[in-house]
Design an enzyme around this catalytic site. Structure first.
Site, mmCIF file in Angstrom:
data_model
loop_
_atom_site.group_PDB
_atom_site.id
_atom_site.type_symbol
_atom_site.label_atom_id
_atom_site.label_comp_id
_atom_site.label_asym_id
_atom_site.label_seq_id
_atom_site.Cartn_x
_atom_site.Cartn_y
_atom_site.Cartn_z
ATOM 1 N N THR A 145 80.427 -9.470 19.648
ATOM 2 C CA THR A 145 80.928 -9.622 18.286
ATOM 3 C C THR A 145 80.556 -8.416 17.425
ATOM 4 O O THR A 145 79.381 -8.062 17.320
ATOM 5 C CB THR A 145 80.341 -10.895 17.659
ATOM 6 O OG1 THR A 145 80.673 -12.008 18.483
ATOM 7 C CG2 THR A 145 80.861 -11.106 16.256
ATOM 8 N N GLU A 146 81.577 -7.792 16.819
ATOM 9 C CA GLU A 146 81.373 -6.664 15.911
ATOM 10 C C GLU A 146 80.529 -5.541 16.539
ATOM 11 O O GLU A 146 79.790 -4.845 15.854
ATOM 12 C CB GLU A 146 80.717 -7.137 14.609
ATOM 13 C CG GLU A 146 81.491 -8.224 13.888
ATOM 14 C CD GLU A 146 82.859 -7.776 13.402
ATOM 15 O OE1 GLU A 146 83.043 -6.568 13.160
ATOM 16 O OE2 GLU A 146 83.755 -8.633 13.277
ATOM 17 N N MET A 147 80.657 -5.394 17.879
ATOM 18 C CA MET A 147 79.944 -4.341 18.625
ATOM 19 C C MET A 147 78.423 -4.491 18.556
ATOM 20 O O MET A 147 77.687 -3.515 18.758
ATOM 21 C CB MET A 147 80.329 -2.945 18.109
ATOM 22 C CG MET A 147 81.785 -2.600 18.291
ATOM 23 S SD MET A 147 82.165 -2.153 19.966
ATOM 24 C CE MET A 147 83.931 -1.864 19.832
ATOM 25 N N TRP A 299 79.061 -2.114 14.393
ATOM 26 C CA TRP A 299 79.957 -1.077 13.874
ATOM 27 C C TRP A 299 80.283 -1.301 12.392
ATOM 28 O O TRP A 299 81.174 -0.659 11.850
ATOM 29 C CB TRP A 299 81.228 -0.986 14.703
ATOM 30 C CG TRP A 299 82.205 -2.135 14.602
ATOM 31 C CD1 TRP A 299 82.031 -3.332 13.978
ATOM 32 C CD2 TRP A 299 83.523 -2.161 15.160
ATOM 33 N NE1 TRP A 299 83.155 -4.106 14.108
ATOM 34 C CE2 TRP A 299 84.092 -3.421 14.821
ATOM 35 C CE3 TRP A 299 84.297 -1.262 15.886
ATOM 36 C CZ2 TRP A 299 85.377 -3.788 15.217
ATOM 37 C CZ3 TRP A 299 85.585 -1.632 16.278
ATOM 38 C CH2 TRP A 299 86.106 -2.883 15.942
#
Length: 492
Positions: A145-147, A299
């Protein structure tokens, strides 16, 4: 060999409806179906369908030299099944080309990796099954999730058998090193780690339509030229973006689709880079070193950390409360509770509570359906309170909770009994009222009949002058002499 990896995150949250304090305990449905359907259909028309059509066109035009990668969240796929199945069909067309790789991630786009290892692994497996169901392939690469990435999380991913994992090439974890090389996990070196080139990625994702940007307008040839100017020892260029960049964040009128249509050919003809998927990169390249990331990175925002989701007391309180229920949910077999548990973990619920109003404030406001972070927090916590009540009823925890559940059940039984008695009382009252009305009507009818009969008698009396009527065969007696004469004649 030099590789370029083009990866897209595809996600839409499942938004909650306005859930008030007084709804707790009475309303167990939490989702804003109208907004979820409306937004998804809009994004499907503006982004998913035209972008997929373009990617399929590029694959057919450029052949096996062009490859791309996607990560579709489980929450998104659930919504697509309901509201836009044609989008899933278009992704299946891409999968059928053999030039597209679908990555695994957490089913609900959650932050489970920061809270509960068992829940994290469970969601990853669940998501992998969903990908296999729709696209016929089991994922071998992973994107959290979300890097979100850390040494520990990477080791869990490696233990699950994944070959590669994507994350952010944040400056504070790289130092002097380049994001344009392949690395490996510091705990389990079997896991290859691909780092996002945030500068080149954000040039497309965020700056493409910004007329104040000194590089505007961005063309495919200019972008390919930037790739050519990377360091000579650069081996990988990882362009990771939200898929909603096309048509949603960057509207069609900005020329984003035309840019994307020209970009692959420009890179192929003017650079030494070959389009590759993460699994191909993991097979073809060797890591230059282990990447040490003791604290999680992502990120998001300028900080590239978790403060977008866990940066204030509201977010931490909601996060801790949510995952305090994890063990009890794992022992629960109630299907509705398990489904809600997945959807309540969507990280966007925490994102809406963010109080960062400086460098990245505009981004957070753009995605936020609430008037304030506090509104988002109160709405979510109300929902969570109702969820916990249901969980207590279905799967009580310790002795105290069991006693509370038992007392609550007794109270519910008493309330149900009272409601039944109230209904019976109302029924009897209604019956009594009906009988009373019927009796009253009957009395009135009799009274009216008596009144009618009396009126008829009176009318007859008025018609005869108040005298008794004379029979028809009897003539009335005459007056004066006539009467006497008749009497004399009779006597004679």
């Amino acid at each position: 060999m030099k590789g370029i990896c083009l990866f897209f995150e595809v996600h839409q949250p499942l938004r909650l409806k306005r859930y008030r304090f007084f709804d707790i305990g009475s309303d167990h449905y939490y989702y804003d179906d109208y907004n979820n359907e409306t937004i998804l259909r809009e994004v499907a028309q503006e982004c998913y369908l035209p972008a997929n059509k373009l990617m399929l066109k590029l694959i057919k035009k450029l052949g096996p030299e062009f490859r791309i990668s996607y990560s579709l969240t489980g929450v998104l796929m659930d919504q697509l099944e309901t509201y836009a199945p044609e989008v899933l069909d278009s992704f299946r067309e891409l999968a059928a080309t053999g030039q597209v790789e679908f990555l695994a991630e957490t089913y609900s786009h959650s932050l489970a990796s920061m809270a509960n290892k068992e829940e994290f692994i469970k969601q990853v497996r669940m998501h992998g099954d969903k990908i296999k169901k729709h696209f016929g392939a089991e994922p071998v690469s992973f994107r959290n999730t979300e890097m979100v990435y850390s040494d520990e999380t990477g080791s869990w991913v490696a233990d699950m058998g994944f070959k590669a994992m994507l994350t952010e090439g944040a400056k504070h974890i790289l130092g002097w090193r380049s994001p344009d090389l392949l690395y490996c996990n510091s705990i389990n070196p079997r896991l290859k780690v691909l780092l996002r080139n945030f500068q080149l990625s954000d040039d497309i994702a965020f700056r493409f339509s910004n007329r104040d940007w000194n590089e505007w307008p961005l063309t495919a040839d200019k972008f390919a030229g930037w790739i050519n100017k990377r360091d000579d020892d650069a081996e990988l260029i990882n362009i990771f973006m939200d898929y909603e960049t096309f048509g949603e964040h960057q509207k069609a009128e900005t020329g984003i689709f035309e840019f994307m249509e020209e970009l692959p050919a420009a890179i192929m003809t003017s650079t030494d880079y070959t389009f590759m998927t993460p699994s191909q990169i993991a097979e073809e390249f060797q890591p230059v070193s282990a990447l040490k990331v003791p604290d999680p990175v992502s990120w998001a925002d300028e900080e590239r950390d978790l403060t977008a989701w866990l940066g204030n007391d509201l977010q931490n309180a909601a996060f801790n409360k949510l995952y305090s229920l994890a063990d009890r949910v794992s022992n629960c077999n109630d299907e509705d509770i398990l489904n809600d548990w997945i959807y309540l973990q969507v990280s966007d619920h925490l994102y809406y509570m963010c109080t960062k109003f400086f460098s990245d404030g505009a981004v957070h406001q753009y995605f936020n359906p609430y008037e304030s972070p506090y509104d988002a927090f109160m709405n979510y916590m109300n929902v969570l309170s109702d969820f916990e009540i249901r969980l207590d009823a279905a799967c009580p925890g310790d002795d105290v909770n069991q006693e509370i559940v038992s007392l609550r059940k007794k109270l519910e039984e008493k309330e149900e009994e009272i409601n039944e008695r109230v209904i019976e009382i109302r029924r009897l009252r209604s019956k009594v009222k009906s009988l009373t009305i019927s009796s009253t009507a009957s009395g009135e009818e009799k009274k009216e009949k008596r009144k009618t009969a009396g009126a008829a008698v009176k009318q007859k009396k008025q018609g005869t002058g108040g005298k008794k009527p004379v029979p028809k065969d009897v003539k009335p007696a005459g007056k004066g002499k006539t009467s006497k004469t008749k009497q004399t004649k009779r006597s004679k």
